[in-house]
Design a protein around this motif. Structure first.
Motif, PDB file in Angstrom:
ATOM      1  N   PRO B 107       0.913  -1.331  -0.159  1.00 53.37           N
ATOM      2  CA  PRO B 107      -0.088  -0.059   0.090  1.00 53.37           C
ATOM      3  C   PRO B 107       0.743   1.185  -0.039  1.00 53.37           C
ATOM      4  O   PRO B 107       2.286   1.214   0.680  1.00 53.37           O
ATOM      5  N   ASN B 108       0.417   2.221  -0.903  1.00 50.95           N
ATOM      6  CA  ASN B 108       1.222   3.554  -0.712  1.00 50.95           C
ATOM      7  C   ASN B 108       0.438   4.560  -0.531  1.00 50.95           C
ATOM      8  O   ASN B 108      -0.842   4.593  -0.944  1.00 50.95           O
ATOM      9  N   VAL B 109       0.487   6.067  -0.076  1.00 54.66           N
ATOM     10  CA  VAL B 109      -0.024   7.060  -0.004  1.00 54.66           C
ATOM     11  C   VAL B 109       0.684   8.137  -0.712  1.00 54.66           C
ATOM     12  O   VAL B 109       1.778   8.432  -0.217  1.00 54.66           O
ATOM     13  N   ARG B 110      -0.042   8.919  -1.684  1.00 60.99           N
ATOM     14  CA  ARG B 110       0.615   9.955  -2.342  1.00 60.99           C
ATOM     15  C   ARG B 110      -0.466  11.147  -2.265  1.00 60.99           C
ATOM     16  O   ARG B 110      -1.643  10.997  -2.669  1.00 60.99           O
ATOM     17  N   LEU B 111      -0.101  12.313  -1.614  1.00 60.87           N
ATOM     18  CA  LEU B 111      -1.180  13.262  -1.274  1.00 60.87           C
ATOM     19  C   LEU B 111      -1.150  14.293  -2.986  1.00 60.87           C
ATOM     20  O   LEU B 111      -0.362  15.179  -2.953  1.00 60.87           O
ATOM     21  N   GLU B 112      -1.981  13.647  -3.661  1.00 60.55           N
ATOM     22  CA  GLU B 112      -2.156  14.293  -5.104  1.00 60.55           C
ATOM     23  C   GLU B 112      -2.898  15.480  -4.989  1.00 60.55           C
ATOM     24  O   GLU B 112      -3.657  15.888  -3.996  1.00 60.55           O
ATOM     25  N   PRO B 113      -2.668  16.485  -5.856  1.00 60.61           N
ATOM     26  CA  PRO B 113      -3.274  17.779  -5.814  1.00 60.61           C
ATOM     27  C   PRO B 113      -4.820  17.743  -5.842  1.00 60.61           C
ATOM     28  O   PRO B 113      -5.464  16.641  -6.312  1.00 60.61           O
ATOM     29  N   MET B 114      -5.524  18.442  -5.015  1.00 60.61           N
ATOM     30  CA  MET B 114      -6.829  18.613  -4.718  1.00 60.61           C
ATOM     31  C   MET B 114      -7.668  18.430  -6.390  1.00 60.61           C
ATOM     32  O   MET B 114      -8.705  17.820  -6.531  1.00 60.61           O
ATOM     33  N   GLU B 115      -7.176  19.064  -7.129  1.00 62.25           N
ATOM     34  CA  GLU B 115      -7.840  19.254  -8.632  1.00 62.25           C
ATOM     35  C   GLU B 115      -7.959  17.795  -9.335  1.00 62.25           C
ATOM     36  O   GLU B 115      -8.636  17.905 -10.265  1.00 62.25           O
ATOM     37  N   THR B 116      -7.077  16.948  -8.739  1.00 64.10           N
ATOM     38  CA  THR B 116      -7.192  15.489  -9.389  1.00 64.10           C
ATOM     39  C   THR B 116      -8.283  14.800  -8.751  1.00 64.10           C
ATOM     40  O   THR B 116      -8.473  13.584  -9.265  1.00 64.10           O
ATOM     41  N   ALA B 117      -9.168  15.115  -7.868  1.00 64.24           N
ATOM     42  CA  ALA B 117     -10.020  14.508  -7.407  1.00 64.24           C
ATOM     43  C   ALA B 117     -11.036  13.931  -8.279  1.00 64.24           C
ATOM     44  O   ALA B 117     -11.838  12.937  -8.033  1.00 64.24           O
ATOM     45  N   THR B 118     -11.326  14.760  -9.279  1.00 60.61           N
ATOM     46  CA  THR B 118     -12.576  14.333 -10.279  1.00 60.61           C
ATOM     47  C   THR B 118     -12.007  13.837 -11.420  1.00 60.61           C
ATOM     48  O   THR B 118     -12.949  13.630 -12.515  1.00 60.61           O
ATOM     49  N   THR B 119     -10.994  13.070 -11.610  1.00 60.20           N
ATOM     50  CA  THR B 119     -10.349  12.904 -12.969  1.00 60.20           C
ATOM     51  C   THR B 119     -10.736  11.436 -13.114  1.00 60.20           C
ATOM     52  O   THR B 119     -10.738  10.848 -14.286  1.00 60.20           O
ATOM     53  N   GLY B 120     -11.190  10.533 -12.038  1.00 64.04           N
ATOM     54  CA  GLY B 120     -11.532   9.243 -12.162  1.00 64.04           C
ATOM     55  C   GLY B 120     -10.187   8.503 -12.337  1.00 64.04           C
ATOM     56  O   GLY B 120     -10.269   6.994 -12.337  1.00 64.04           O
ATOM     57  N   ARG B 121      -9.107   8.962 -12.338  1.00 74.19           N
ATOM     58  CA  ARG B 121      -7.758   8.322 -12.337  1.00 74.19           C
ATOM     59  C   ARG B 121      -6.916   8.583 -11.087  1.00 74.19           C
ATOM     60  O   ARG B 121      -5.692   7.667 -11.251  1.00 74.19           O
ATOM     61  N   HIS B 122      -7.141   9.215 -10.159  1.00 75.77           N
ATOM     62  CA  HIS B 122      -6.315   9.387  -9.002  1.00 75.77           C
ATOM     63  C   HIS B 122      -6.886   8.827  -7.711  1.00 75.77           C
ATOM     64  O   HIS B 122      -7.960   8.935  -7.534  1.00 75.77           O
ATOM     65  N   LEU B 123      -5.892   8.143  -6.869  1.00 76.19           N
ATOM     66  CA  LEU B 123      -6.341   7.639  -5.594  1.00 76.19           C
ATOM     67  C   LEU B 123      -5.016   8.092  -4.682  1.00 76.19           C
ATOM     68  O   LEU B 123      -3.956   7.923  -5.381  1.00 76.19           O
ATOM     69  N   VAL B 124      -5.512   8.702  -3.532  1.00 70.69           N
ATOM     70  CA  VAL B 124      -4.467   8.884  -2.687  1.00 70.69           C
ATOM     71  C   VAL B 124      -3.578   7.652  -2.134  1.00 70.69           C
ATOM     72  O   VAL B 124      -2.718   7.557  -1.975  1.00 70.69           O
ATOM     73  N   GLU B 125      -4.704   6.702  -1.726  1.00 68.84           N
ATOM     74  CA  GLU B 125      -4.003   5.411  -0.992  1.00 68.84           C
ATOM     75  C   GLU B 125      -4.378   4.471  -2.394  1.00 68.84           C
ATOM     76  O   GLU B 125      -5.350   4.281  -2.707  1.00 68.84           O
ATOM     77  N   PHE B 126      -3.418   3.809  -2.598  1.00 68.36           N
ATOM     78  CA  PHE B 126      -3.412   2.869  -3.532  1.00 68.36           C
ATOM     79  C   PHE B 126      -2.538   1.544  -3.349  1.00 68.36           C
ATOM     80  O   PHE B 126      -1.742   1.583  -2.670  1.00 68.36           O
TER      81      PHE B 126
END
Lengths: 337, 337
Positions: B107-126
């Motif tokens: 498991p990994n955690v990356r704090l992606e930029p907020m604007e990527t929340a609605t891309t359908g392609r980003h997860l913070v925890e994956f």
């Protein structure tokens, strides 16, 4: 021609060597190969018994409240205070909304007190096989834990023969647990036995490690201690409906002084009871919003357990310290990779 | 009698529903069952090819430096500043001191930029299947990645038939990748192709997601982009000895617009080169003390890759968004379990 086995004992208080020495040690390598077979054997057993494996979460708004003495690790999650998982217990209960039988093989972090660094029994970062079954009773879960551990042992005896020999681990020492069912004793019976051994043990409290070791040394196979008193555990451990104050839980203790391998039992799952138990154990219900929201609409009754991967590895491999069963051991208070 | 498949498409910017609705959704459940078979198929393939599975670390003094745009999560570790893993790359290289071929399912955690929340392609925890092989060349690793993905597909086509049907996923859409080897194109060739498609793409930079999608839409099976320019990646990606400025790395891109599945390549491993590349990429070598200490005495040359578990699940299951392939999806900036 028999090879001289490697030395697996450690001195009292001995710390791991540096990363290179640890990773290139034949003891570490044999322990990790055995660990790999423990994981494979677990997956084989749980897979054939209809379990779904889930990918573990790493951080969340709250985590397992039941880790006495150990501190949780805080993280800043977009301005929200989150925690690194101490165990996936809350996620296990929630996941039963999707599947009847689930397990996680999950990494956990618990900031144990600094004085535990030299016990040979504590790791800050460790791995847990976390199993949960909807609508199961404690007795069904005891059978499952026993069946799982026996399957792991059978698997390791078959697949890790060379590594057990390399480590000088007598296969008979662990094959003993395949012969008879594991004894089940109540917490009360364990307390009496300890008092007979002149060990100071309160009837209302957790059995301390020294006490576990004392009982554990008198048997040649693992055994269960059941029915811990309420004050000794967190709110997730389910209380008996017929015997107030008694928890429907258990610990699985290894033989030969290796101590606790697993903890589990029936869970608290009703909203009203969860709130009561949180208050009794000093937890603030407001912190558990997502979990209590699920409970309000209905969590499923369940039972399960968490099995310490490094502890089982230490036991089966006959290692002196639990850090020998981890590639990058983190000991309390010591900065290391 | 054929059942009407479930709807797996999502609206642009659609966020996951609440935890109960998500976990009880037949789409989530089918996706997670397929994911379970992806993990099982991966273990089968890597196990029969001599790989050791290692238990993933969760926190450490440093973590993968190569995650542009995403922030790392800090934790206080007994007064030391530690990080939650963004990937286990540094531990993969170190683990080759113990075994020649290793993998982590981590498991990994990356704090992606907020604007990527609605891309359908980003997860913070994956979750990432992280594979590494000592003394391997990039070409050997491309073959391994192709072999692994094909085995996963074969496994899923055999074991997840009912779930693919339930999700309305045409098996032929993924069976196509079993027919011919995956195309291998250089970053330069990809740039030229994109410019022909009138997409603005710099020859010195990472190919953006829109670009990946454009190329990806024109093929019916995954393909490799190799030889990224140096400025586009972190210090761990190995630089060509014969073509300065060109990295011996790759991305594996899915067909049909699903985008990147894996990244990898040969690694920087020599102490002197690591220091140089750290300086070039703006990393402070002092932070990497444990890793550089190993490199000073000698890390092994290696190559490997990380395969995104939720991304592969999305691709094989034909899901609209990557959060449909995670039981507890965490989207950038959104507080959720």
């Amino acid at each position: 021609m028999t090879q001289t086995p490697l030395t697996t004992t450690v001195q009292v208080g001995q710390l791991p060597p540096g990363t290179r020495e640890h990773l290139t040690s034949p003891v570490t390598q044999a322990a990790l190969r055995i660990q790999n077979n423990i994981a494979a054997g677990s997956r084989e057993y749980l897979g054939t018994h209809g379990f779904m494996e889930m990918m573990p979460p790493l951080i969340g708004p709250v985590t397992d409240p039941g880790c006495r003495g150990a501190k949780q690790v805080d993280v800043d999650y977009y301005g929200h205070k989150y925690k690194v998982m101490t165990s996936v217990i809350l996620y296990k209960q929630a996941s039963l909304l999707a599947f009847d039988k689930i397990f996680y093989l999950a990494p956990n972090v618990r900031l144990e007190p600094m004085e535990t660094a030299t016990t040979g029994r504590h790791l800050v970062e460790f791995h847990q096989l976390d199993v949960e079954v909807a609508d199961a009773s404690r007795e069904e879960i005891l059978d499952l834990a026993q069946g799982l551990l026996r399957h792991i042992v059978t698997y390791v005896l078959r697949e890790s023969k060379a590594d057990l020999a390399l480590l000088g681990r007598d296969p008979d020492a662990i094959a003993a647990l395949l012969r008879e069912p594991f004894e089940r004793m109540t917490h009360q019976a364990a307390v009496t036995r300890l008092q007979d051994l002149r060990h100071v043990q309160s009837a209302d409290a957790e059995i301390d490690w020294e006490g576990e070791r004392l009982i554990s040394e008198q048997t040649d196979r693992p055994f269960f201690i059941v029915d811990y008193p309420k004050g000794s555990r967190g709110f997730t451990d389910g209380e008996s409906a017929t015997e107030p104050g008694v928890l429907r839980n258990f610990d699985l203790i290894a033989s030969d002084g290796f101590g606790e391998l697993a903890s589990g039992g029936e869970r608290t799952y009703e909203y009203r009871r969860l709130i009561e138990r949180m208050r009794e154990t000093g937890e603030n219900p407001a912190k558990y919003a997502w979990y209590l929201d699920l409970a309000k609409e209905g969590l499923r009754p369940s039972a399960g357990f968490g099995l310490g991967v490094e502890r089982v590895t230490r036991y089966l491999a006959g290692l002196g310290a639990v850090w020998q069963a981890n590639a990058y051991p983190k000991l309390p208070g010591i900065a290391s990779p």
